[in-house]
Design a protein around this motif. Sequence first.
Motif: not given
Length: 248
Positions: A86-91, A148-158
């Motif tokens: 997954g793209r966000w595995a390390w996050h 670091v986590f902004l795009r990760f949070v935005i990419a989460l399901p709504r």
Amino acid sequence: MKDNVIACDPALITRALALAALLILLLSVTGQLAATYVDGAYVRAVAAFLHVDEEKNLPTAFAVLLLLFAACLLAAIAGLEHRSEGRWAWHWSLLAAGFALMAIDEAWSFHERLIAPGRRLLGGGELGIFFYAWVLFAIGLLVLLAPVFLRFVIALPRATRNRVILAGVLFVGGAIATELVAGAFNEAHGLHEDRYGYGLRHLQYSLLATLEEGLEFAGSIVFIRALMLHIAGAWGEIRFRLARSSPA
């Protein structure tokens, strides 16, 4: 092989954690009221064990439990994300490690060792809302981690994203915002000079501490619920298989 399944209902777990948190907060307030108006070593010892602003007691144990629960859920998600590349595995992995460290800090209050360096950094004197100067480092860490986590949070399901944001607002509101207010109140009334004293001002301060811990409890529980529902929505279930090692 027959499947032995233990079903976990996120709604039931959330309600149980919320009721436990509410009970602990009520016990803390009751203990402080009793210690304020009843003079007795035993009463005050029990009050300290129940007080949310003391260390290594019942509220501390519950807070550590919540953070460790969240860390375990994050680690499970991270493992699944790594397996599927997954793209966000390390996050997810960083969050799991971060919550584990937060649990350790909650148990041993390492952040309080930053108060003295923070006060020196501010030049000492009357510090107002920065009386508990460790918040400087916490705010700095949040500023560093936000990009670091902004795009990760935005990419989460709504639904997950909204719950995670709510959890963050509640937790930070308790751990930092309310801590700023409590620090100013402490310094203004000189409560730090008699930390274990009892009286109206100490009782008022304990109510601020109860609000602070209550928000932290709420943030942790909302976050745990968000993670459980995210797992249910993304994978349906997680299976842990414990197998005997083959004989040498």
